[in-house]
Design a protein around this motif. Structure first.
Motif, PDB file in Angstrom:
ATOM      1  N   GLU A   1      -2.111 -13.822   8.674  1.00  7.55           N
ATOM      2  CA  GLU A   1      -2.413 -12.852   9.731  1.00  7.55           C
ATOM      3  C   GLU A   1      -1.240 -11.912   9.967  1.00  7.55           C
ATOM      4  O   GLU A   1      -1.420 -10.702  10.160  1.00  7.55           O
ATOM      5  CB  GLU A   1      -2.769 -13.605  11.011  1.00  7.55           C
ATOM      6  CG  GLU A   1      -3.244 -12.699  12.133  1.00  7.55           C
ATOM      7  CD  GLU A   1      -3.706 -13.485  13.347  1.00  7.55           C
ATOM      8  OE1 GLU A   1      -3.645 -12.925  14.460  1.00  7.55           O
ATOM      9  OE2 GLU A   1      -4.121 -14.644  13.191  1.00  7.55           O
ATOM     10  N   MET A   2      -0.015 -12.453   9.921  1.00 13.21           N
ATOM     11  CA  MET A   2       1.163 -11.619  10.129  1.00 13.21           C
ATOM     12  C   MET A   2       1.395 -10.680   8.949  1.00 13.21           C
ATOM     13  O   MET A   2       1.826  -9.533   9.135  1.00 13.21           O
ATOM     14  CB  MET A   2       2.385 -12.513  10.352  1.00 13.21           C
ATOM     15  CG  MET A   2       3.583 -11.789  10.945  1.00 13.21           C
ATOM     16  SD  MET A   2       3.304 -11.102  12.606  1.00 13.21           S
ATOM     17  CE  MET A   2       3.314 -12.594  13.604  1.00 13.21           C
ATOM     18  N   LYS A   3       1.086 -11.118   7.751  1.00 16.48           N
ATOM     19  CA  LYS A   3       1.204 -10.234   6.581  1.00 16.48           C
ATOM     20  C   LYS A   3       0.195  -9.089   6.662  1.00 16.48           C
ATOM     21  O   LYS A   3       0.491  -7.952   6.253  1.00 16.48           O
ATOM     22  CB  LYS A   3       0.991 -11.035   5.296  1.00 16.48           C
ATOM     23  CG  LYS A   3       2.186 -11.877   4.889  1.00 16.48           C
ATOM     24  CD  LYS A   3       1.911 -12.619   3.590  1.00 16.48           C
ATOM     25  CE  LYS A   3       3.132 -13.420   3.148  1.00 16.48           C
ATOM     26  NZ  LYS A   3       2.855 -14.212   1.913  1.00 16.48           N
ATOM     27  N   ASN A   4      -0.993  -9.376   7.178  1.00 15.01           N
ATOM     28  CA  ASN A   4      -1.993  -8.319   7.368  1.00 15.01           C
ATOM     29  C   ASN A   4      -1.475  -7.254   8.325  1.00 15.01           C
ATOM     30  O   ASN A   4      -1.680  -6.049   8.110  1.00 15.01           O
ATOM     31  CB  ASN A   4      -3.300  -8.905   7.900  1.00 15.01           C
ATOM     32  CG  ASN A   4      -4.083  -9.649   6.835  1.00 15.01           C
ATOM     33  OD1 ASN A   4      -3.894  -9.402   5.641  1.00 15.01           O
ATOM     34  ND2 ASN A   4      -4.963 -10.552   7.249  1.00 15.01           N
ATOM     35  N   TYR A   5      -0.790  -7.718   9.399  1.00 14.95           N
ATOM     36  CA  TYR A   5      -0.182  -6.765  10.322  1.00 14.95           C
ATOM     37  C   TYR A   5       0.870  -5.924   9.596  1.00 14.95           C
ATOM     38  O   TYR A   5       0.912  -4.692   9.747  1.00 14.95           O
ATOM     39  CB  TYR A   5       0.464  -7.499  11.500  1.00 14.95           C
ATOM     40  CG  TYR A   5       1.422  -6.621  12.286  1.00 14.95           C
ATOM     41  CD1 TYR A   5       0.939  -5.709  13.227  1.00 14.95           C
ATOM     42  CD2 TYR A   5       2.797  -6.675  12.043  1.00 14.95           C
ATOM     43  CE1 TYR A   5       1.808  -4.882  13.920  1.00 14.95           C
ATOM     44  CE2 TYR A   5       3.672  -5.850  12.732  1.00 14.95           C
ATOM     45  CZ  TYR A   5       3.172  -4.955  13.666  1.00 14.95           C
ATOM     46  OH  TYR A   5       4.032  -4.119  14.338  1.00 14.95           O
ATOM     47  N   ALA A   6       1.708  -6.575   8.803  1.00 12.79           N
ATOM     48  CA  ALA A   6       2.765  -5.865   8.084  1.00 12.79           C
ATOM     49  C   ALA A   6       2.178  -4.818   7.143  1.00 12.79           C
ATOM     50  O   ALA A   6       2.678  -3.679   7.063  1.00 12.79           O
ATOM     51  CB  ALA A   6       3.626  -6.852   7.299  1.00 12.79           C
ATOM     52  N   ASP A   7       1.111  -5.155   6.440  1.00 14.65           N
ATOM     53  CA  ASP A   7       0.525  -4.242   5.458  1.00 14.65           C
ATOM     54  C   ASP A   7      -0.243  -3.097   6.105  1.00 14.65           C
ATOM     55  O   ASP A   7      -0.265  -1.969   5.571  1.00 14.65           O
ATOM     56  CB  ASP A   7      -0.422  -5.016   4.535  1.00 14.65           C
ATOM     57  CG  ASP A   7       0.324  -5.931   3.576  1.00 14.65           C
ATOM     58  OD1 ASP A   7       1.480  -5.617   3.240  1.00 14.65           O
ATOM     59  OD2 ASP A   7      -0.256  -6.959   3.169  1.00 14.65           O
TER      60      ASP A   7
END
Length: 263
Positions: A48-54
């Motif tokens: 979920e945090m990687k989705n935010y980053a991307d």
């Protein structure tokens, strides 16, 4: 250093790019986690945090966040054989802050990305499981276990010496007289005088609580012993009383029973 002091130090950190804070519940006694499900929960939080980053973060923030996510994921893998009931890691993008705590109490799995460390859950845990003592009575012996967040910090054992008619602290190097073949006589004398002798012990325990800066103590022992010490303890020092004869158990199991039954 106490956890409260650690929190104050951690809270001084601020990073314009961000601070990543992980709380991970690894409590194998939880039926929902006893097969390592915490690894799935961690992957979901990181995904979920990687989705935010991307999809949302600016390039410099994206780069810093993904780097920290990789570091934390790797570190959890290194620590997995040491994990107890919970883990907290907080790390800043500028690499000036890296704090990790393996916890003896469970937390709620969450992952935060903010400009300051997310210490709220840790503060709540300190309120719930404060720096305190567990006093374990076993007739002629009293164990004083200093704890915080379920971890055992220190231990003293006071033992009644019949010849000197005084409580002696094993940790001070004092030699406690042998009870040997006089055990029956010793126990009879103790039963006859335990109220008076516990009255002698109570101020010593109170001094330890005060000198160590503890918030109080939990008293545990059989219902034949606990009332005789309880009546002489300062009311403000007692956080709870558990009438169970569990003094033969290891310290960490005693602390767990206190938490389960009284908190």
């Amino acid at each position: 250093m106490s956890v409260r002091k650690d929190i104050r130090r951690i809270n001084e950190k601020e990073d314009d790019l961000g601070v990543l804070t992980l709380y991970l519940n690894t409590d194998a006694s939880n039926p929902d986690l006893n097969s390592g499900e915490w690894k799935i929960h961690l992957k979901n939080e990181i995904k979920e945090m990687k989705n935010y980053a991307d999809n949302t973060a600016q390039e410099d923030e994206k780069k810093a966040l993904k780097k920290l996510l990789k570091r934390i994921e790797d570190r959890v893998g290194e620590l997995q054989m040491e994990l107890q009931k919970g883990l907290m890691i907080t790390a800043s993008a500028d690499e000036q802050l890296w704090e990790e705590k393996i916890l003896q109490v469970p937390v709620t799995t969450t992952l935060h990305w903010e400009k300051i460390p997310a210490t709220g859950q840790l503060q709540a845990m300190v309120q719930k499981y404060p720096k305190a003592a567990v006093i374990v009575l076993q007739q002629m012996d009293a164990r004083f276990i200093e704890t915080e967040l379920g971890s055992i910090i220190d231990e003293l054992t006071f033992s009644w010496d019949l010849n000197r008619e005084d409580w002696l602290d094993y940790s001070s190097g004092a030699s406690v007289g042998s009870r040997g073949s006089n055990q029956d006589h010793f126990e009879r004398r103790f039963d006859e005088n335990k109220n008076r002798w516990y009255k002698n012990l109570a101020p010593r325990l109170g001094k330890e609580i005060k000198d160590r800066g503890l918030e109080g103590a939990y008293l545990v022992g059989s219902n034949e012993l606990v009332p005789d010490l309880e009546e002489h303890m300062h009311e403000g020092h007692l956080l709870g009383v558990l009438t169970k004869n569990i003094g033969m158990k290891p310290n960490h199991e005693i602390v767990n029973e206190i938490y389960q039954d009284l908190i």
